[in-house]
Design a protein around this motif. Structure first.
Motif, PDB file in Angstrom:
ATOM      1  N   ILE A  92       0.941  -1.249   0.093  1.00 37.91           N
ATOM      2  CA  ILE A  92       0.010  -0.106   0.126  1.00 37.91           C
ATOM      3  C   ILE A  92       0.834   1.341  -0.278  1.00 37.91           C
ATOM      4  O   ILE A  92       0.357   2.372  -0.209  1.00 37.91           O
ATOM      5  N   ARG A  93       2.059   1.202   0.087  1.00 37.06           N
ATOM      6  CA  ARG A  93       3.113   2.401  -0.116  1.00 37.06           C
ATOM      7  C   ARG A  93       3.701   2.193  -1.384  1.00 37.06           C
ATOM      8  O   ARG A  93       4.703   3.027  -1.824  1.00 37.06           O
ATOM      9  N   LEU A 147     -11.953  -3.117   0.728  1.00 32.91           N
ATOM     10  CA  LEU A 147     -11.242  -2.523   2.001  1.00 32.91           C
ATOM     11  C   LEU A 147     -11.234  -0.948   1.725  1.00 32.91           C
ATOM     12  O   LEU A 147     -11.161  -0.195   2.569  1.00 32.91           O
ATOM     13  N   GLU A 148     -10.737  -0.605   0.593  1.00 41.52           N
ATOM     14  CA  GLU A 148     -10.334   0.849   0.179  1.00 41.52           C
ATOM     15  C   GLU A 148     -11.679   1.730   0.341  1.00 41.52           C
ATOM     16  O   GLU A 148     -11.655   2.521   1.077  1.00 41.52           O
ATOM     17  N   ARG A 149     -12.605   1.071  -0.123  1.00 43.99           N
ATOM     18  CA  ARG A 149     -13.981   1.997   0.092  1.00 43.99           C
ATOM     19  C   ARG A 149     -14.511   1.889   1.411  1.00 43.99           C
ATOM     20  O   ARG A 149     -14.919   3.052   1.815  1.00 43.99           O
ATOM     21  N   THR A 150     -14.153   0.869   2.110  1.00 40.71           N
ATOM     22  CA  THR A 150     -14.600   0.778   3.645  1.00 40.71           C
ATOM     23  C   THR A 150     -14.043   1.876   4.400  1.00 40.71           C
ATOM     24  O   THR A 150     -14.317   2.770   5.328  1.00 40.71           O
ATOM     25  N   LEU A 151     -12.686   2.023   4.258  1.00 38.58           N
ATOM     26  CA  LEU A 151     -11.721   2.956   4.787  1.00 38.58           C
ATOM     27  C   LEU A 151     -12.234   4.405   4.586  1.00 38.58           C
ATOM     28  O   LEU A 151     -12.222   5.193   5.529  1.00 38.58           O
ATOM     29  N   GLN A 182      -4.628   9.959  -2.046  1.00 36.79           N
ATOM     30  CA  GLN A 182      -3.331  10.252  -2.598  1.00 36.79           C
ATOM     31  C   GLN A 182      -2.304   9.144  -2.310  1.00 36.79           C
ATOM     32  O   GLN A 182      -1.365   9.282  -3.058  1.00 36.79           O
ATOM     33  N   HIS A 183      -2.408   8.666  -1.140  1.00 38.47           N
ATOM     34  CA  HIS A 183      -1.362   7.745  -0.715  1.00 38.47           C
ATOM     35  C   HIS A 183      -1.489   6.266  -1.370  1.00 38.47           C
ATOM     36  O   HIS A 183      -0.194   5.639  -1.470  1.00 38.47           O
ATOM     37  N   LEU A 184      -2.619   5.988  -1.944  1.00 38.49           N
ATOM     38  CA  LEU A 184      -2.792   4.682  -2.512  1.00 38.49           C
ATOM     39  C   LEU A 184      -2.150   4.689  -4.058  1.00 38.49           C
ATOM     40  O   LEU A 184      -2.180   5.610  -4.827  1.00 38.49           O
ATOM     41  N   PRO A 185      -1.528   3.501  -4.203  1.00 36.19           N
ATOM     42  CA  PRO A 185      -1.084   3.155  -5.659  1.00 36.19           C
ATOM     43  C   PRO A 185      -2.326   2.994  -6.495  1.00 36.19           C
ATOM     44  O   PRO A 185      -3.295   2.623  -6.081  1.00 36.19           O
ATOM     45  N   ASN A 186      -1.966   3.279  -7.796  1.00 30.73           N
ATOM     46  CA  ASN A 186      -2.999   2.999  -8.910  1.00 30.73           C
ATOM     47  C   ASN A 186      -3.387   1.760  -9.096  1.00 30.73           C
ATOM     48  O   ASN A 186      -3.008   1.181 -10.207  1.00 30.73           O
ATOM     49  N   PHE A 194       1.175  12.417  -7.015  1.00 35.91           N
ATOM     50  CA  PHE A 194       0.046  11.639  -6.538  1.00 35.91           C
ATOM     51  C   PHE A 194      -0.393  10.506  -7.599  1.00 35.91           C
ATOM     52  O   PHE A 194      -0.697   9.520  -6.992  1.00 35.91           O
ATOM     53  N   PHE A 195      -0.207  10.717  -8.785  1.00 32.44           N
ATOM     54  CA  PHE A 195      -0.649   9.656  -9.918  1.00 32.44           C
ATOM     55  C   PHE A 195       0.410   8.803 -10.409  1.00 32.44           C
ATOM     56  O   PHE A 195       0.146   8.210 -11.213  1.00 32.44           O
ATOM     57  N   GLY A 196       1.530   8.889  -9.559  1.00 35.90           N
ATOM     58  CA  GLY A 196       2.754   7.870 -10.152  1.00 35.90           C
ATOM     59  C   GLY A 196       3.385   8.086 -11.312  1.00 35.90           C
ATOM     60  O   GLY A 196       3.486   7.301 -12.070  1.00 35.90           O
TER      61      GLY A 196
END
Length: 438
Positions: free
Chosen positions: A88-89, A242-246, A260-264, A318-320
């Motif tokens: 997730i990093r 999980l992403e949506r729940t968080l 912005q922290h999540l990979p695409n 932000f978008f890699g």
């Protein structure tokens, strides 16, 4: 010369209408500003009190920009904690700053891992409670539970009694926790290898999920929710859920930094990043341009260009699409940087090439399209600072480029796994998960 009170009320009423129209299209879990703040801003705008509206917006932006996010990850040794933290990093085990993985718990202390490009995001690797001599409440005190926004409890097999006890202790302390069953790709691979003729991926996933939930219920965890994930293919299985729940359960002002922290991993993730940034740009424009006007779009000043370059640099991170990320991607795809950038628009966004339209002309065309599609400020007669359109123009371009690269990555993954073609809903988080090949 200042505006008259009646003029301010008229202008504020238009701004309130535009503000309401913009935010009503966002689901509650995707908003980066609280409903209370939205209501306060609208009320001030309707009353023509632009100063009060600007003050609320300024406070909201300060909270969004400075929000720290601290995530605790715990579980027994060998469950995939380190791989999850790296995934997730956006890092691999061999990358600089990656969490060290291994079958043996190497420390009894918590270990801090900062996001390589977003210093406000910190992940903490906590030793499994079973490797300590602490009771659950003592464990949480020792691990400084108050510092975390939420806990991820990871298992690679069944969740144990101590995992359940830990979740109950976390719940009593008014913190959120999430059960993650890792290494699902390995489990499916082994099942397919051992029972190829009767292998059914969805049945196996449901069986694993139900088994985990039943074990937790037996340990007195009420209504447990379990997320099945692969640390090496986050787009598959339950990570998008999980992403949506968080996002739904995080405080509004922390949703922006989390996105912005999540990979695409999917196009939906890229769209959420874009929508989060759109809200932020809107708030900044509302604050800066409540009493301003839109200068002639064909003229782009030196200050505008400087602002755009800074914006483009930030959005690329932000978008890699920053240089370091592109170098890694080019190496993974076994192509040159020049080849990788062939179908991307951001490298030419701010340049003026012979026989091509100027940036001002591109911007005019974008504003016309934006207003038509989104019912934007021009369509409602609202005057914004020109930077609003400029930043949205950059944002749209970079987000589309990120989707182009995502498709390239997925195409390569399918090619390496021997798949003949891509699924129709490639990159979509609602698509059917694929079984790992190793």
């Amino acid at each position: 010369m200042g505006q008259s009170p009646s003029s301010q009320r008229s202008h504020g009423g238009d701004l309130a209408s535009s503000f309401e129209k913009f935010f009503k299209d966002f689901k509650m879990e995707s908003k980066i500003i609280s409903q209370e703040a939205i209501n306060s801003i609208q009320s001030s705008l309707k009353a023509g009190d632009l100063q009060s509206a600007g003050s609320v917006i300024n406070n909201a932006l300060r909270d969004i920009n400075n929000a720290p996010l601290s995530i605790a990850v715990t579980g027994e040794s060998g469950t995939g904690k380190s791989s999850f933290i790296n995934a997730i990093r956006g890092l691999r085990g061999e990358d600089k700053g990656a969490a060290a993985s291994g079958p043996v718990e190497t420390t009894m202390e918590r270990t801090k891992y900062e996001h390589p490009k977003l210093p406000n995001v910190t992940l903490w690797d906590l030793p499994g409670i079973g490797t300590t001599n602490f009771l659950p409440h003592e464990y949480l005190e020792k691990m400084k539970f108050r510092e975390y926004d939420f806990f991820i409890i990871i298992s690679a097999t069944r969740f144990k009694g101590l995992d359940a006890q830990l979740s109950l202790a976390i719940e009593k302390m008014k913190k959120n926790f999430y059960f993650v069953r890792a290494k699902i790709d390995s489990e499916l691979y082994n099942e397919k290898k051992s029972k190829p003729n009767i292998f059914n991926e969805q049945e196996i996933l449901e069986k694993i999920r139900n088994d985990c939930m039943n074990q937790l219920k037996k340990a007195n965890v009420s209504d447990p929710e379990v997320f099945l994930i692969s640390n090496f293919d986050l787009a598959d299985y339950d990570f998008p859920r999980l992403e949506r729940t968080l996002l739904r359960e995080l405080p509004e002002h922390k949703r922006h930094i989390f996105m912005q922290h999540l990979p695409n991993i999917t196009e939906a993730t890229i769209d959420r990043k874009k929508e989060s940034l759109r809200q932020k740009v809107w708030l900044e424009a509302m604050k800066a341009g409540a009493s301003a006007f839109v200068p002639m779009m064909g003229y782009i000043s030196g200050n505008d260009m400087e602002t755009l370059r800074d914006t483009l640099t930030l959005y690329r991170v932000f978008f890699g699409l920053d240089d370091s990320s592109l170098k890694i991607m080019a190496k993974d795809l076994d192509i040159s940087m020049e080849k990788l950038k062939e179908n991307l628009k951001f490298p030419h966004l701010l340049s003026v090439e012979k026989n091509q339209e100027s940036l001002g002309e591109k911007l005019q065309r974008y504003v016309k399209n934006f207003s038509f599609v989104c019912g934007g400020p021009i369509a409602t007669g609202i005057y914004f600072n020109k930077i609003f359109y400029l930043q949205n123009f950059v944002l749209e371009t970079v987000a589309n480029d990120a989707k182009v690269l995502l498709k390239k990555q997925i195409s390569k993954d399918f090619e390496d796994s021997g798949q003949a073609c891509l699924p129709q809903d490639v990159g979509n988080e609602n698509g059917k998960s694929k079984t790992a090949s190793s």
